[in-house]
Design a protein around this motif. Structure first.
Motif, PDB file in Angstrom:
ATOM      1  N   GLU A 168      91.131 -30.861  -3.273  1.00  0.00           N
ATOM      2  CA  GLU A 168      92.302 -30.470  -2.490  1.00  0.00           C
ATOM      3  C   GLU A 168      93.116 -29.389  -3.188  1.00  0.00           C
ATOM      4  O   GLU A 168      94.086 -28.901  -2.607  1.00  0.00           O
ATOM      5  N   GLN A 169      92.745 -28.994  -4.399  1.00  0.00           N
ATOM      6  CA  GLN A 169      93.422 -27.904  -5.084  1.00  0.00           C
ATOM      7  C   GLN A 169      92.509 -26.674  -5.213  1.00  0.00           C
ATOM      8  O   GLN A 169      92.641 -25.887  -6.140  1.00  0.00           O
ATOM      9  N   PHE A 177      95.448 -24.752  -9.474  1.00  0.00           N
ATOM     10  CA  PHE A 177      94.677 -24.481  -8.257  1.00  0.00           C
ATOM     11  C   PHE A 177      93.666 -23.366  -8.515  1.00  0.00           C
ATOM     12  O   PHE A 177      93.963 -22.428  -9.260  1.00  0.00           O
ATOM     13  N   PRO A 180      97.236 -14.049  -1.165  1.00  0.00           N
ATOM     14  CA  PRO A 180      98.582 -14.599  -0.901  1.00  0.00           C
ATOM     15  C   PRO A 180      98.618 -15.413   0.395  1.00  0.00           C
ATOM     16  O   PRO A 180      99.331 -16.419   0.470  1.00  0.00           O
ATOM     17  N   VAL A 181      97.845 -14.990   1.392  1.00  0.00           N
ATOM     18  CA  VAL A 181      97.791 -15.744   2.652  1.00  0.00           C
ATOM     19  C   VAL A 181      97.202 -17.130   2.403  1.00  0.00           C
ATOM     20  O   VAL A 181      97.758 -18.145   2.837  1.00  0.00           O
ATOM     21  N   HIS A 198      99.702 -19.294   0.595  1.00  0.00           N
ATOM     22  CA  HIS A 198     100.772 -19.768   1.481  1.00  0.00           C
ATOM     23  C   HIS A 198     100.260 -20.863   2.414  1.00  0.00           C
ATOM     24  O   HIS A 198     100.929 -21.867   2.644  1.00  0.00           O
ATOM     25  N   ARG A 199      99.065 -20.671   2.962  1.00  0.00           N
ATOM     26  CA  ARG A 199      98.441 -21.640   3.842  1.00  0.00           C
ATOM     27  C   ARG A 199      98.224 -22.988   3.176  1.00  0.00           C
ATOM     28  O   ARG A 199      98.592 -24.026   3.694  1.00  0.00           O
ATOM     29  N   PHE A 200      97.569 -22.945   2.029  1.00  0.00           N
ATOM     30  CA  PHE A 200      97.065 -24.175   1.421  1.00  0.00           C
ATOM     31  C   PHE A 200      98.099 -24.841   0.526  1.00  0.00           C
ATOM     32  O   PHE A 200      98.139 -26.050   0.422  1.00  0.00           O
ATOM     33  N   ILE A 201      98.874 -24.040  -0.161  1.00  0.00           N
ATOM     34  CA  ILE A 201      99.793 -24.597  -1.150  1.00  0.00           C
ATOM     35  C   ILE A 201     101.210 -24.638  -0.584  1.00  0.00           C
ATOM     36  O   ILE A 201     101.961 -25.578  -0.817  1.00  0.00           O
ATOM     37  N   GLY A 202     101.576 -23.585   0.158  1.00  0.00           N
ATOM     38  CA  GLY A 202     102.893 -23.579   0.797  1.00  0.00           C
ATOM     39  C   GLY A 202     104.038 -23.329  -0.166  1.00  0.00           C
ATOM     40  O   GLY A 202     105.199 -23.497   0.200  1.00  0.00           O
ATOM     41  N   LYS A 203     103.720 -22.979  -1.384  1.00  0.00           N
ATOM     42  CA  LYS A 203     104.728 -22.673  -2.397  1.00  0.00           C
ATOM     43  C   LYS A 203     104.243 -21.454  -3.151  1.00  0.00           C
ATOM     44  O   LYS A 203     103.045 -21.284  -3.346  1.00  0.00           O
TER      45      LYS A 203
END
Lengths: 345, 345
Positions: free
Chosen positions: B217-218, B194, B253-254, B257-262
């Protein structure tokens, strides 16, 4: 449950591969017909099922004008009412209600404050009267303050233990078997499947991979603001009580553009909240496919459309008919609704 | 250029596969050493290169304690200064400057208004004096109002034709050959790569797939607000002149977390703006890898760190040393900087 679904998914995958081998080794049209019957086994033969198969055949046929390269085969799915049920209320509301009850002892003021009072008194009428605003207040008040890791654990515990009031089964038992088959059918044909839901992104991510085979990074949803900070010397993300993005109606094409950055070629929804997502998909330059799930089965699931407060399908239904989009008549088109029906047979 | 990079990428892919076959058929440690030399060919042997290979070996070794399943092998890369150069200014600023010049005739008021005046008079000192705020104003004023499709076309045209002032080459010629090899090495080992950049998400997406092999999308980046509306009866997304999200520092980091969720297990950056992303990665429960690119090569690229207005690496450098993160010394660790050097040899 998840294990059961997984084995289902695997079984469907095998049958599809078997179907493909069959199609390759025998090329007459009767055999082609047989292969297509083996696809989407929980779908009754009919216009809806055929329209899906035709679309997939067209975009994967390298010799045809409608061929689309795998990297552009983006399919987006609404969640509530499209991949799992949404009655008598969005399932995330049951989660928020359980959170209010769990946190009530720390919040004595909730006893006299709507919409919390309604929840604590099990007064669903008063809760409904608090409207969308009241529900958002519930969600924000009960989801905020903790870290994303803490919230994830709470969702995991809840989804494992909570039961749906009508079926007395885990909420994830109420996913639609025909849609699980559809997700797999598309992925087997090179599609990348995404959820684009009005539901909370952090409410979905902990369980959708196991249930739908959709990884966290392919989930788009509504979200609250987050704050990066250090707690006990470790970096954490803290959930704040403010909305950042509502992934519904006009927000769905925005969410798609933000998260995916490509226009989908296939979109699946069930309500007017999905209309803009379907319009956005339909307006693309390439071959596309739009489908509405129409809830018509009062006995096995629920029947509702134009006048439902939850999952209203009114303008969308008119537009679907005008544009020739596929409309699934649940009662007629689906042999089974839920995976557990297959076990009970 | 892109074709050249693609053939490079392909060549690297082949050599890696060849390396793997070698490793499987011959198992003595000398051969193992040979295989690792064939990996990352533009990296000089040394601690930086070895730390990457060791990390990948550890997380992909099914028999070891550090094994990580492929779906959790998430690697995040900053873009400016990490995957391509960022001097003498972020490349998106050159794009914004060109947009100001292209749009100036429609905006006579810009002649007397900073930071536009500075751009039109080629007064880089005054532009720098307008600070981050001035640059954001430039970007918003020149990017907003059009549809996302129109903007995408403008970016595509610009990236194909614009030239970097020092090298007189397309900006995408200034990607780092060793990082292209690293991206491929990770992907060949089951990683999902990503971009997590402070740059505009819509400025990157039109070209990063071709150049880095990273699909839209990455890509996580900064973004402006969007509005869904109908123009001439067709649904469009219009870019609004308001910032929605800045994917930098605490925002990284936000955004992840938003886009990848991991949580990623590997993070690559070059400045203090990437520090929180590296901290977030390092705080995960699994084996992780953090790397800073340190710009030390004044001759082939640029040399800057603690006092640079662009890409400052100060606190991050201290933290990297304290935590034992890998710090790439560009001058020492990289055999070549840019892909075009391979052609010139």
């Amino acid at each position: 449950m998840a294990g059961f679904i997984k084995s289902k998914i695997r079984a469907i995958g095998y049958s599809f591969i078997f179907g493909l081998i069959l199609a390759i080794s025998l090329s007459c049209s009767v055999q082609q017909q047989k292969k297509e019957t083996a696809l989407l086994p929980s779908w009754n033969d009919g216009q809806a099922k055929q329209s899906i198969i035709d679309f997939v055949n067209r975009v994967t046929d390298k010799t045809g004008d409608d061929y689309i390269v795998p990297s552009d085969r983006i399919a987006v799915f609404d969640n509530d009412g499209t991949l799992w049920s949404e009655q008598p209320a969005y399932f995330q509301l049951f989660f928020a209600i359980d959170r209010v009850k769990a946190l009530a002892s720390d919040h004595p003021e909730w006893k006299d404050k709507q919409p919390f009072k309604a929840v604590l008194e099990n007064d669903m009428e008063a809760l409904a009267a608090s409207g969308e605003h009241g529900i958002i207040e519930l969600v924000m008040a009960t989801h905020a303050g903790m870290t994303t890791a803490e919230f994830e654990q709470i969702v995991r515990d809840w989804i494992r233990t909570a039961k749906h009031p009508r079926f007395n089964r885990p909420f994830t038992d109420l996913v639609y078997q025909p849609m699980l088959e559809l997700l797999n059918f598309l992925r087997d044909n090179g599609f990348k499947t995404f959820i684009v839901s009005g539901g909370g992104i952090e409410f979905m991510r902990p369980w959708v991979e196991e249930v739908y085979g959709i990884p966290p990074e392919q989930v788009v949803g509504s979200m609250g603001k987050l704050k990066f900070e250090f707690r006990d010397g470790k970096p954490v993300l803290v959930k704040l009580p403010w909305i950042d993005f509502i992934d519904d109606k006009d927000g769905k094409p925005v969410g798609i553009h933000r998260f995916i950055g490509k226009r989908p070629i296939a979109a699946f929804g069930n309500s007017d909240g999905d209309l803009q997502m379907l319009q956005w998909t339909a307006a693309g330059p390439k071959t596309h496919f739009c489908l509405y799930v129409h809830h018509t089965d009062e006995e096995r699931e629920w029947a509702y459309d134009r006048n439902s407060p939850i999952g209203r399908l009114d303008k969308g239904l008119d537009e679907a008919r005008k544009n020739g989009w596929t409309v699934v008549d649940m009662k007629v088109d689906w042999k089974v609704i839920y995976p557990f029906e297959l076990q009970e047979r």
